[in-house]
Design an enzyme around this catalytic site. Structure first.
Site, PDB file in Angstrom:
ATOM      1  CB  ILE A  48      -0.953  -0.022   1.225  1.00  0.00           C
ATOM      2  CG1 ILE A  48      -2.193   0.813   0.996  1.00  0.00           C
ATOM      3  CG2 ILE A  48      -0.241   0.378   2.506  1.00  0.00           C
ATOM      4  CD1 ILE A  48      -3.283   0.565   2.035  1.00  0.00           C
TER       5      ILE A  48
ATOM      6  CG  HIS B 294       5.433  -9.305   5.439  1.00  0.00           C
ATOM      7  ND1 HIS B 294       5.159  -9.228   6.785  1.00  0.00           N
ATOM      8  CD2 HIS B 294       6.023  -8.135   5.103  1.00  0.00           C
ATOM      9  CE1 HIS B 294       5.558  -8.057   7.248  1.00  0.00           C
ATOM     10  NE2 HIS B 294       6.094  -7.376   6.248  1.00  0.00           N
TER      11      HIS B 294
END
Ligand code: 5GP
Length: 113
Positions: free
Chosen positions: A31, A99
């Site tokens: 994002i 991640h």
């Protein structure tokens, strides 16, 4: 471990720009991108940090690295990309669901900041 935003994205409760998905992981566009290509490759199994992964996660962690290479090839950035795993608050980790950042599309310096 407590649910994070990534669990909601995996469960499709929160929208994300998904560029890759298989049985074990998905890759979304970050994002707040730090490069022209900035993906987050997230295992569906919620592991908080790389340092808390267990021996039984070996195949999953290997799967993630192979998936990172496959995604880079698919995006045609396999000649020059960087993978990053931030571990722990002081290691730059903000979301405690492990991640892999996949960054590409600009030059990268070494050592990293
Ligand atoms: P970390 O600092 O934990 O290694 O990386 C977390 C990353 O997740 C950051 O790069 C941040 O921009 C990204 N991120 C946080 N919340 C969201 C979200 O709701 N959607 C997406 N696509 N990325 C997010």
């Amino acid at each position: 471990m407590a649910d994070t935003i990534f669990t909601k994205i995996i469960n499709k409760q929160v929208p994300a720009d998904i560029v890759y998905e298989d049985e074990f992981c998905l890759a979304i566009k970050d994002i707040n991108p730090q490069a022209p290509v900035h993906l987050l490759l997230i295992p569906k199994k919620p592991i908080a940090m790389l340092s808390t992964a267990k021996p039984e996660d070996q195949a999953l962690l290997g799967h993630l690295l192979l998936a990172a290479g496959k995604i880079a090839r698919e995006l045609k950035v396999d000649g020059a990309f960087r993978v990053v795993i931030n571990n722990g608050k002081d290691g730059g980790q903000a979301v405690f669901h492990v991640h892999i950042h996949i960054l590409a599309g600009r030059p990268f310096r070494w050592p990293p900041g």
